[in-house]
Design a protein around this motif. Structure first.
Motif, mmCIF file in Angstrom:
data_model
loop_
_atom_site.group_PDB
_atom_site.id
_atom_site.type_symbol
_atom_site.label_atom_id
_atom_site.label_comp_id
_atom_site.label_asym_id
_atom_site.label_seq_id
_atom_site.Cartn_x
_atom_site.Cartn_y
_atom_site.Cartn_z
ATOM 1 N N ALA A 364 10.806 -13.383 3.487
ATOM 2 C CA ALA A 364 9.751 -12.210 3.864
ATOM 3 C C ALA A 364 9.789 -10.846 2.974
ATOM 4 O O ALA A 364 11.004 -10.708 2.507
ATOM 5 C CB ALA A 364 9.783 -11.867 5.532
ATOM 6 N N SER A 365 8.668 -10.343 2.961
ATOM 7 C CA SER A 365 8.613 -9.246 2.010
ATOM 8 C C SER A 365 9.913 -8.195 2.376
ATOM 9 O O SER A 365 10.008 -7.887 3.504
ATOM 10 C CB SER A 365 7.415 -8.252 2.077
ATOM 11 N N ALA A 366 10.446 -7.463 1.299
ATOM 12 C CA ALA A 366 11.462 -6.566 1.676
ATOM 13 C C ALA A 366 10.824 -5.402 2.563
ATOM 14 O O ALA A 366 11.617 -4.656 3.227
ATOM 15 C CB ALA A 366 12.247 -6.141 0.372
ATOM 16 N N TRP A 367 9.426 -5.078 2.323
ATOM 17 C CA TRP A 367 8.738 -3.822 2.947
ATOM 18 C C TRP A 367 8.775 -4.065 4.479
ATOM 19 O O TRP A 367 8.525 -3.276 4.910
ATOM 20 C CB TRP A 367 7.518 -3.600 2.376
ATOM 21 N N ASP A 368 8.969 -5.460 5.044
ATOM 22 C CA ASP A 368 8.725 -5.794 6.263
ATOM 23 C C ASP A 368 9.483 -5.019 7.291
ATOM 24 O O ASP A 368 9.278 -4.373 8.572
ATOM 25 C CB ASP A 368 8.693 -7.259 6.565
ATOM 26 N N GLY A 424 -7.710 5.957 19.086
ATOM 27 C CA GLY A 424 -7.098 4.836 19.156
ATOM 28 C C GLY A 424 -7.678 3.600 18.095
ATOM 29 O O GLY A 424 -7.562 2.574 18.224
ATOM 30 N N HIS A 425 -8.606 4.235 17.088
ATOM 31 C CA HIS A 425 -9.379 3.364 16.450
ATOM 32 C C HIS A 425 -8.807 3.423 15.012
ATOM 33 O O HIS A 425 -9.255 2.526 14.116
ATOM 34 C CB HIS A 425 -10.564 3.894 15.997
ATOM 35 N N THR A 426 -7.774 4.165 14.572
ATOM 36 C CA THR A 426 -7.215 4.320 13.424
ATOM 37 C C THR A 426 -6.068 3.204 13.019
ATOM 38 O O THR A 426 -5.321 3.034 13.838
ATOM 39 C CB THR A 426 -6.545 5.630 12.872
ATOM 40 N N THR A 427 -6.348 2.589 11.692
ATOM 41 C CA THR A 427 -5.323 1.689 11.327
ATOM 42 C C THR A 427 -5.124 2.131 9.932
ATOM 43 O O THR A 427 -5.801 2.615 9.116
ATOM 44 C CB THR A 427 -5.634 0.140 11.224
ATOM 45 N N VAL A 428 -3.977 1.733 9.405
ATOM 46 C CA VAL A 428 -3.485 2.012 8.114
ATOM 47 C C VAL A 428 -3.197 0.607 7.235
ATOM 48 O O VAL A 428 -2.700 -0.356 7.668
ATOM 49 C CB VAL A 428 -2.358 2.789 7.728
ATOM 50 N N THR A 429 -4.275 0.278 6.251
ATOM 51 C CA THR A 429 -4.148 -0.778 5.524
ATOM 52 C C THR A 429 -2.905 -0.955 4.358
ATOM 53 O O THR A 429 -2.760 -0.139 3.670
ATOM 54 C CB THR A 429 -5.449 -1.111 4.583
ATOM 55 N N GLU A 430 -2.066 -1.858 4.697
ATOM 56 C CA GLU A 430 -0.806 -2.054 3.739
ATOM 57 C C GLU A 430 -1.247 -3.255 2.991
ATOM 58 O O GLU A 430 -1.357 -4.232 3.563
ATOM 59 C CB GLU A 430 0.369 -2.510 4.599
ATOM 60 N N TYR A 431 -0.981 -2.992 1.760
ATOM 61 C CA TYR A 431 -1.294 -4.216 0.805
ATOM 62 C C TYR A 431 0.293 -4.657 0.245
ATOM 63 O O TYR A 431 0.966 -3.992 -0.053
ATOM 64 C CB TYR A 431 -1.911 -3.930 -0.521
ATOM 65 N N ILE A 432 0.513 -5.849 0.890
ATOM 66 C CA ILE A 432 1.971 -6.211 1.028
ATOM 67 C C ILE A 432 1.959 -7.764 0.781
ATOM 68 O O ILE A 432 1.051 -8.321 0.687
ATOM 69 C CB ILE A 432 2.627 -6.208 2.432
ATOM 70 N N ARG A 433 3.209 -8.179 0.031
ATOM 71 C CA ARG A 433 3.372 -9.359 -0.562
ATOM 72 C C ARG A 433 3.650 -10.356 0.718
ATOM 73 O O ARG A 433 4.199 -10.264 1.658
ATOM 74 C CB ARG A 433 4.631 -9.520 -1.534
ATOM 75 N N ARG A 434 2.734 -11.389 0.726
ATOM 76 C CA ARG A 434 3.044 -12.355 1.665
ATOM 77 C C ARG A 434 3.345 -13.816 0.561
ATOM 78 O O ARG A 434 2.342 -14.455 0.251
ATOM 79 C CB ARG A 434 2.113 -12.841 2.543
ATOM 80 N N ALA A 435 4.591 -14.502 0.657
ATOM 81 C CA ALA A 435 4.806 -15.745 0.040
ATOM 82 C C ALA A 435 4.240 -15.076 -1.795
ATOM 83 O O ALA A 435 4.934 -14.264 -2.150
ATOM 84 C CB ALA A 435 3.925 -16.717 0.158
ATOM 85 N N ASP A 436 3.575 -15.818 -2.269
ATOM 86 C CA ASP A 436 3.137 -15.442 -3.767
ATOM 87 C C ASP A 436 2.003 -14.916 -3.721
ATOM 88 O O ASP A 436 1.288 -15.024 -5.016
ATOM 89 C CB ASP A 436 3.070 -16.861 -4.441
ATOM 90 N N ARG A 437 1.413 -14.267 -2.911
ATOM 91 C CA ARG A 437 0.158 -13.352 -3.180
ATOM 92 C C ARG A 437 0.125 -12.124 -2.221
ATOM 93 O O ARG A 437 0.969 -11.841 -1.444
ATOM 94 C CB ARG A 437 -0.960 -14.195 -2.707
ATOM 95 N N MET A 438 -0.904 -11.288 -2.736
ATOM 96 C CA MET A 438 -0.783 -10.081 -2.026
ATOM 97 C C MET A 438 -2.027 -9.944 -0.866
ATOM 98 O O MET A 438 -2.952 -10.588 -1.089
ATOM 99 C CB MET A 438 -1.189 -8.721 -2.935
ATOM 100 N N VAL A 439 -1.756 -9.423 0.241
ATOM 101 C CA VAL A 439 -2.703 -9.353 1.268
ATOM 102 C C VAL A 439 -2.838 -8.040 2.020
ATOM 103 O O VAL A 439 -1.775 -7.160 1.920
ATOM 104 C CB VAL A 439 -2.271 -10.434 2.321
ATOM 105 N N ALA A 440 -3.898 -7.922 2.610
ATOM 106 C CA ALA A 440 -4.090 -6.578 3.265
ATOM 107 C C ALA A 440 -3.963 -6.624 4.485
ATOM 108 O O ALA A 440 -4.479 -7.544 5.244
ATOM 109 C CB ALA A 440 -5.699 -6.068 2.896
ATOM 110 N N GLU A 441 -3.043 -5.736 5.217
ATOM 111 C CA GLU A 441 -2.716 -5.957 6.640
ATOM 112 C C GLU A 441 -3.130 -4.733 7.316
ATOM 113 O O GLU A 441 -2.611 -3.630 6.901
ATOM 114 C CB GLU A 441 -1.345 -6.579 6.949
ATOM 115 N N LYS A 442 -3.520 -4.650 8.679
ATOM 116 C CA LYS A 442 -3.745 -3.267 9.412
ATOM 117 C C LYS A 442 -2.738 -3.070 10.163
ATOM 118 O O LYS A 442 -2.113 -3.899 10.816
ATOM 119 C CB LYS A 442 -4.984 -3.777 10.222
#
Length: 675
Positions: A364-368, A424-442
């Motif tokens: 898993a990404s070290a950022w997790d 309660g509507h705000t999220t921050v999008t993290e661009y993070i590695r998942r396996a061998d690709r980058m994904v956007a997670e809220k």
């Protein structure tokens, strides 16, 4: 980075292109004026990392020593230096950033696959990973340059246009490794120096700095174009603002020849097309002419917008703001190098780039592990940037003059961020590695209710209700307590721990508890190795208890260290750095009371990969404290150093383990984990 293939095309096409410059320390003696040089800070750091192949194993002390040495060399030949770094990433570069981060993942895969104990592979490992910059690389270099009294600026966006405009205004040289500077109009008296042409030597006349300087006019003449068409040339050949799919369409419009991936062939075809245009055509006219050949109206309109926008990035207009013109307090602080641009991205764009660096991509990404820390950081950042007229709920007014008296006027970047957060509507999008690709997670920020609960647990006797004004007025001791609270470290031992060990101990406590919560407890030898390596590194960097003391300078290693990394140690070190970096952002989001001292520096000063990998081997083998600290029977005259290390190790470990005795895995005989 820059115009695809242009630097190599110019280098192969004409060795006489560009003029040689030579500066010497002897010639600078008695000179009336210095020579202005505007330095692309990010490019310099990357270049030094390429030259300093020990970065992955020597820690930030090695990188900073190399940067300090390069600065001193440039100053010795009477160059007046200004360093400009990239700030928040513009939205139009997101696609290119994801593409580059994905390429980094592929590089990581091949590097980690080759990790072994052989000396040959170790050298290859160090060289290949040198430019996979870990998160502290740029902040540490900015802090060093400011400590050296250099002129330092972080751009409110990409640095290129500010660098070009400053060079044009001052008639300065530009030092970078970005072929966009072949295109920028630097004026009649400024030139671009590619970093890879810079050579420094020590000769009889002292330090000698040599390089190749390129003018825009010479590049245009070599390509057979008027200089006014260079922006159109760059957009048609391919630059960061034009994605691959659009480049393929341009190829079809410019020439019937199939250039494919051959960037030099594309350069020749684009130059040939532009040369066929009337001499009075500007870049906008050239773009309109080439896109007129597109028969699909929607594609033509889209391509025109993209190319015209890309060409505009080479125009130096009055919108390139400088620090003294910036009214927003936090943006101005960021541009001065005292506030992370990542927090401005959170406040303004609701996003964070978790850039992959040296880690095991099978895991898993070290950022997790540090996401919880970042959730608190996002919330504190939003509170810091709250509109002056809003409290915990929209339309609840505050005492605006109070906030202005506190020096917190002009904080607002995203007008709706705080209001959405309160609902309660705000999220921050993290661009993070998942396996061998980058994904956007809220990722949702910590709620106001949880912050209120934390403040109540820290100070039960306080009746303070969280609000924008209350957050702005938090006393220093409460900000320190919130920092420790987020890191699960509000303990008795932490209260008396020397400040230089607080980030280390607090982050270690956080890691221990997070891994236990995930059902994968940290092994005792892993914790011992981390604390041992970091304590020794801190004692070396800060030999005095004085918080104001400058860190000791490290010499550049000339031989590789005898200790080699493993997959486990590489990934654990990446997790450690991500936790420390997230804690660094947390401290800044809280405007931690120690920030004016060395507190931010303590977050990276404890990282030395070479020491960490060595200590992992020693601790796994059950070595004692003397061996862990690098002291043995041959360390004559170092008894005092050994005693200081053992005492500091005991104090830090006691602070880490207070109340966590059952949350660390005991590995009998320090048995090596399965890798």
């Amino acid at each position: 980075m820059g115009v695809t293939g242009l630097a190599s095309y110019l280098a192969l096409g004409n060795t006489n292109l560009g003029r040689s410059v030579r500066w010497t320390a002897k010639a600078s003696v008695g000179a009336d004026t210095s020579i202005p040089l505007v330095v692309d800070g990010n490019a310099l750091v990357y270049q030094v990392c390429r030259e300093c192949a020990w970065l992955p194993r020597g820690g930030y002390s090695i990188l900073l020593s190399a940067i300090r040495q390069r600065v001193q060399e440039l100053l010795s030949v009477n160059l007046s230096l200004t360093f400009i770094f990239d700030g928040p990433l513009p939205k139009w570069k997101f696609v290119e950033r994801i593409k580059r981060d994905t390429q980094r993942i592929s590089i990581l895969d091949s590097i980690i696959a080759d990790v072994s104990s052989s000396e040959t592979n170790l050298l290859a490992f160090a060289s290949a990973s040198a430019t996979l910059l870990p998160p502290f690389a740029i902040p540490a270099c900015i802090e060093l340059l400011k400590a050296l009294s250099m002129n330092v600026m972080v751009a409110n966006g990409e640095a290129d246009r500010i660098i070009a405009r400053m060079a044009r205004t001052q008639g300065a040289y530009v030092l970078s490794r970005d072929s966009d500077f072949f295109i920028h109009d630097l004026g009649d008296h400024a030139c671009y120096i590619p970093l890879d042409t810079l050579r420094v030597s020590n000769e009889a006349e002292g330090v000698v700095v040599q390089a190749k300087a390129f003018s825009r006019q010479d590049v245009a003449a070599f390509l057979g174009l008027p200089a006014s068409l260079l922006p159109a040339f760059a957009t048609m050949v391919g630059c960061d603002a034009v994605v691959t799919e659009d480049r393929k369409l341009i190829d079809d419009l410019v020439s019937s020849a199939n250039t494919g991936a051959n960037s030099h062939a594309r350069i020749r075809e684009v130059s040939k097309f532009l040369c066929s245009l009337p001499p009075d055509f500007g870049s906008a006219g050239a773009i309109m002419r080439v896109t007129d050949g597109c028969t699909d109206d929607s594609k033509r309109d889209k391509l025109q917008r993209i190319l015209l926008f890309a060409a505009e990035q080479y125009q130096l207009d009055g919108n390139t703001s400088l620090v003294q013109n910036e009214r927003n307090h936090f943006v101005a602080t960021m541009m001065s190098g005292d506030y992370s641009h990542k927090l401005v991205e959170v406040a303004e764009g609701r996003l964070l780039w978790c850039t992959p660096f040296l880690e095991d991509i099978r895991r898993a990404s070290a950022w997790d592990l540090a996401r919880t820390i970042r959730s608190w950081t996002y919330a504190f950042t939003i509170w810091s940037h709250a509109p002056l007229t809003l409290a915990t709920t929209p339309h609840q007014h505050l005492d605006v003059p109070y906030l202005e008296d506190a020096g917190l006027s002009h904080l607002l970047l995203d007008p709706m961020n705080f209001e959405d957060y309160c609902r309660g509507h705000t999220t921050v999008t993290e661009y993070i590695r998942r396996a061998d690709r980058m994904v956007a997670e809220k990722v949702p920020p910590t709620t106001p209710a949880d912050i209120q609960s934390a403040m109540s647990s820290i100070n039960p006797s306080s009746n303070t209700t969280i609000s924008a004004s209350a957050f702005a007025a938090l006393p220093p001791e409460l900000r320190q307590s919130l920092y420790l609270h987020v890191l699960h470290s509000q303990t008795q031992c932490m209260q008396v721990l020397p400040a230089k060990f607080i980030p280390l101990a607090a982050c270690a406590r956080f890691l221990v508890q997070e891994l236990q919560r995930k059902g994968s407890p940290l092994a005792d030898f892993e914790l011992t190795a981390w604390i041992g390596a970091s304590v020794k590194t801190i004692l070396t960097a800060f030999p005095s208890d004085s918080a104001a003391q400058q860190p000791a300078q490290s010499s550049l290693p000339t031989t590789p260290p005898p200790w080699t990394p493993t997959r486990v140690s590489v990934h654990l070190l990446a997790q450690i750095e991500c936790i420390l970096f997230s804690a660094f952002l947390l401290a800044q989001s809280l405007h931690h009371p120690f920030l004016t001292q060395n507190f931010t520096r303590y977050h990276w000063a404890c990282i030395d990969p070479s020491e960490f990998h060595r200590c992992m081997r020693v601790a796994r083998g059950g070595g004692g404290l003397a061996r862990l600290g690098g002291f043995d029977s041959t360390s004559d005259g170092r008894e005092a150093d050994s005693k200081e290390f053992e005492e500091a190790f005991g104090v830090v470990m006691a602070a880490v383990m207070e109340g966590l005795e059952d949350e660390v895995e005991v590995v009998v005989g320090a048995r090596k984990r399965e890798e």
